[in-house]
Design a protein around this motif. Structure first.
Motif, mmCIF file in Angstrom:
data_model
loop_
_atom_site.group_PDB
_atom_site.id
_atom_site.type_symbol
_atom_site.label_atom_id
_atom_site.label_comp_id
_atom_site.label_asym_id
_atom_site.label_seq_id
_atom_site.Cartn_x
_atom_site.Cartn_y
_atom_site.Cartn_z
ATOM 1 N N MET A 1 4.123 12.086 -17.080
ATOM 2 C CA MET A 1 4.824 13.032 -17.934
ATOM 3 C C MET A 1 5.282 14.229 -17.133
ATOM 4 S SD MET A 1 2.037 12.544 -20.782
ATOM 5 C CE MET A 1 1.300 11.165 -19.965
ATOM 6 N N ARG A 23 1.559 19.868 -17.992
ATOM 7 C CA ARG A 23 0.684 18.754 -17.620
ATOM 8 C C ARG A 23 -0.731 18.947 -18.159
ATOM 9 N NH1 ARG A 23 0.763 15.261 -13.135
ATOM 10 N NH2 ARG A 23 -0.017 13.303 -14.019
ATOM 11 N N GLU A 47 -0.338 8.144 -2.009
ATOM 12 C CA GLU A 47 -0.115 8.182 -3.461
ATOM 13 C C GLU A 47 1.231 7.530 -3.756
ATOM 14 O OE1 GLU A 47 -0.169 12.034 -5.410
ATOM 15 O OE2 GLU A 47 -0.093 11.085 -7.385
ATOM 16 N N GLY A 49 4.018 6.957 -6.330
ATOM 17 C CA GLY A 49 4.456 7.671 -7.531
ATOM 18 C C GLY A 49 3.864 9.066 -7.552
ATOM 19 N N ASP A 72 7.678 8.093 -3.789
ATOM 20 C CA ASP A 72 8.164 8.050 -5.166
ATOM 21 C C ASP A 72 9.596 7.510 -5.135
ATOM 22 O OD1 ASP A 72 7.054 9.838 -7.872
ATOM 23 O OD2 ASP A 72 9.077 8.989 -7.947
ATOM 24 N N VAL A 112 -1.291 7.159 -10.051
ATOM 25 C CA VAL A 112 -1.722 8.057 -11.131
ATOM 26 C C VAL A 112 -0.574 8.283 -12.115
ATOM 27 C CG1 VAL A 112 -2.563 10.376 -11.681
ATOM 28 C CG2 VAL A 112 -3.384 9.215 -9.623
HETATM 29 C C1 LIG Z 1 4.046 11.114 -14.574
HETATM 30 S S1 LIG Z 1 4.654 11.112 -12.937
HETATM 31 C C2 LIG Z 1 3.115 11.198 -12.056
HETATM 32 C C3 LIG Z 1 3.236 11.911 -10.754
HETATM 33 C C4 LIG Z 1 1.931 12.109 -10.011
HETATM 34 N N1 LIG Z 1 1.257 10.858 -9.747
HETATM 35 C C5 LIG Z 1 1.016 13.033 -10.765
HETATM 36 O O1 LIG Z 1 0.065 12.533 -11.406
HETATM 37 O O2 LIG Z 1 1.251 14.241 -10.765
HETATM 38 C C6 LIG Z 1 5.162 9.431 -12.684
HETATM 39 C C7 LIG Z 1 5.929 9.209 -11.401
HETATM 40 O O3 LIG Z 1 6.049 7.814 -11.135
HETATM 41 C C8 LIG Z 1 7.261 7.625 -10.464
HETATM 42 N N2 LIG Z 1 7.616 6.204 -10.463
HETATM 43 C C9 LIG Z 1 8.121 5.461 -11.485
HETATM 44 N N3 LIG Z 1 8.306 4.192 -11.070
HETATM 45 C C10 LIG Z 1 7.888 4.118 -9.779
HETATM 46 C C11 LIG Z 1 7.836 3.073 -8.799
HETATM 47 N N4 LIG Z 1 8.228 1.835 -9.064
HETATM 48 N N5 LIG Z 1 7.373 3.383 -7.570
HETATM 49 C C12 LIG Z 1 6.961 4.637 -7.287
HETATM 50 N N6 LIG Z 1 7.006 5.667 -8.159
HETATM 51 C C13 LIG Z 1 7.456 5.404 -9.397
HETATM 52 C C14 LIG Z 1 8.223 8.526 -11.213
HETATM 53 O O4 LIG Z 1 9.385 8.801 -10.468
HETATM 54 C C15 LIG Z 1 7.341 9.755 -11.440
HETATM 55 O O5 LIG Z 1 7.513 10.706 -10.421
#
Ligand SMILES: C[S@@+](CC[C@H](N)C(=O)[O-])C[C@H]1O[C@@H](n2cnc3c(N)ncnc32)[C@H](O)[C@@H]1O
Length: 212
Positions: A1, A23, A47, A49, A72, A112
């Protein structure tokens, strides 16, 4: 989110506090970091994403010797990271492309709050990339938002669709998440299952390779 790019641009210097406040409605990231550090004292962290770098900031700050790589699919990952950029690297790259680069193995691999943004058909591949990049004895963390019949989930679902702007989120309940993880990673065992405050929807699985 997260918050959409358009809203963020208008926030200016209030972007970081706004992102943290937003958040914190859903997850206490300091508490998440405490849980992660109780499970692993990593030298190298990956990490998948990583978003804006909120988790990175806490881990890199708490582990003065650790090196962190956040990847990401978004543009400019780690944009809001406030910490030692000498030990934290952020890249816009898919996990399968990173894996193909053979960047070395990581003691801690984090996924995460990412899986619900990934189409269900692609989740296995992402989890297998995560495992392939894990060092022997390393820990893989899959932290997700569980779909539950509660107000918190209604808020999270609405926030993801209309505030962060991802119209394609698909959440699972605890059993579906567990089934996804165990089917994708048959060589790994769950060594810890826990919740992260303040909402019970925050479910965390820690996995290690099964011995023998
Ligand atoms: C809710 S955020 C979480 C960010 C971080 N992990 C945190 O907890 O602060 C979800 C993230 O997943 C990324 N995402 C979505 N699909 C992905 C993929 N296939 N590979 C890597 N990242 C991805 C999105 O771009 C987004 O930045």
């Amino acid at each position: 989110m997260g918050i959409t790019a358009a809203v963020r641009r208008r926030l200016g210097k209030y972007e970081v506090p706004a992102a943290e406040l937003y958040r914190s409605v859903f997850i206490d990231l300091d508490s998440l970091a405490t849980t992660l550090l109780s499970l692993s004292t990593p030298g190298r962290i990956l990490e998948i994403g990583c978003g804006d770098g909120a988790v990175a900031e806490r881990l890199v700050g708490a582990l003065p010797e650790a090196e962190y790589l956040g990847i990401d699919v978004m543009d400019s990952p780690g944009r809001l990271f406030r910490g030692d950029r000498g030990r934290a690297t952020f890249r816009s790259v898919y996990s399968h492309d990173l894996r193909a680069e053979e960047p070395g193995l990581f003691d801690l691999v984090l996924v995460v709050d990412v899986l619900h943004h990934v189409p269900p058909a692609h989740r296995d591949a992402l989890l297998r990339d995560a495992e392939a990049l894990l060092a022997p004895g390393g820990t893989l963390i899959v932290k997700e938002w569980e779909r539950r019949s509660d107000i918190a989930h209604l808020m999270a679902y609405t926030a993801d669709k209309y505030v962060s702007g991802d119209k394609n989120v698909v959440f699972g309940d605890r059993d579906q998440l567990l089934a996804t993880v165990t089917a994708a990673l048959p060589g790994m065992s769950i060594v810890c299952e826990t919740r992260v405050p303040p909402k019970r929807n925050n479910i965390l699985f820690a996995l290690r390779r099964t011995e023998g």
